[in-house]
Design an enzyme around this catalytic site. Structure first.
Site, PDB file in Angstrom:
ATOM      1  N   SER A 137       0.855  -1.187   0.000  1.00 56.82           N
ATOM      2  CA  SER A 137       0.000   0.000   0.000  1.00 56.82           C
ATOM      3  C   SER A 137       0.884   1.227   0.000  1.00 56.82           C
ATOM      4  CB  SER A 137      -0.902   0.022   1.239  1.00 56.82           C
ATOM      5  OG  SER A 137      -1.551   1.273   1.385  1.00 56.82           O
ATOM      6  N   TYR A 180      -1.491  -0.483  10.586  1.00 60.19           N
ATOM      7  CA  TYR A 180      -1.651  -0.803   9.166  1.00 60.19           C
ATOM      8  C   TYR A 180      -0.437  -0.351   8.367  1.00 60.19           C
ATOM      9  CZ  TYR A 180      -3.751  -0.907   4.496  1.00 60.19           C
ATOM     10  OH  TYR A 180      -4.021  -1.151   3.166  1.00 60.19           O
TER      11      TYR A 180
END
Length: 258
Positions: free
Chosen positions: A144, A157
């Site tokens: 990501s 995350y």
């Protein structure tokens, strides 16, 4: 540049029950591929063949808890035995949960590391021996843009995605010359059930089908090590990482509205 990834063999997509994984599975089915989709729950995969009705490909569902190494190895062994050799492994399984500093919880971070990092590590453990023996194939790791630098509410995350970026870079160095192509997927904000949880504005938010189309093209036609989308947002974040923190933090707050 990397070589194109065309030819016979199975496309294995983890996390195929929702989000980018599901949209990518449908795109491969429309292209006529044999797709093995893995998810923890069978019900998330059961409607995929109906959605792809009329496509030229074949979809096969395999349920497995990819945080369990033995279960992951067993799933890959079943795919090889029932469908044939895997030519492309898209390691996409993962989840997201906000971890704001005001409510920091170590159990949430551990869950994110297990779901986002160890699922990839277990999948690599299971699939790489076959690829190495055949001296061919591709592994694509879905990280990501959140792994580039700290973002609000993403301490867990972002850390998990930063680990995947580093892992993919190291694997490329190790596997170059062994017949295996390693690709890093770095998406920005894509409209999925996971991004719907974000409590802040998401710049350059992309539709999941558009993201899947770009990803499919990049995987099948070759290109750079890193696959990024949306490009403008990725380049902005790359440039921001070159700035001193005195500029980086105010810019992040401005982009996210925090």
């Amino acid at each position: 540049m990397t070589a194109a990834n065309t030819g016979p063999g199975v496309v294995w997509i983890t996390g195929a029950g929702s989000g980018i994984g599901r949209a990518l599975a449908l795109r491969y089915l429309r292209a006529g591929a044999i797709v093995a989709g893995t998810a923890r729950r069978l019900e998330t995969l059961e409607s995929l063949p109906a959605e792809a009705r009329g496509a030229g490909g074949r979809f096969h569902a395999f349920t497995a808890d990819l945080t369990d190494l033995a279960a992951t190895r067993a799933a890959v062994a079943r795919i090889d035995a029932e469908l044939g050799p895997i030519r492309l492994a898209v390691l996409n399984a993962g989840t997201h949960k906000p971890t704001p500093g005001t409510r920091f919880n170590a159990d949430d971070v551990r869950m994110l590391l297990d779901s986002n990092v160890m699922t990839v590590a277990n999948s690599l453990d299971a699939v790489l021996p076959g690829l190495l023996a055949r001296r061919g194939g591709m592994v694509a790791i879905n990280a990501s843009l959140a792994g580039y630098g700290g973002l609000p509410s993403a301490a867990g995350y972002g850390a998990s995605k930063a680990a995947l970026i580093n892992m993919a870079e190291a694997l490329k160095l190790d596997l170059d010359g062994k017949g295996i192509t390693v690709r890093l997927i770095s998406p920005g904000f894509v409209r999925t059930p996971l991004t719907d949880r974000n409590p802040f504005p998401m710049p350059f938010l992309m539709d999941v089908d558009v993201a899947a189309e770009r990803l499919w093209r990049a995987l099948e036609t070759g290109g750079d090590f890193e696959i990024i989308f949306p490009r403008r947002f990725a380049y902005i974040l790359k440039a921001m990482r070159l700035l001193p923190y005195s500029l980086y933090f105010p810019l992040v707050r401005r982009f996210t509205g925090i």
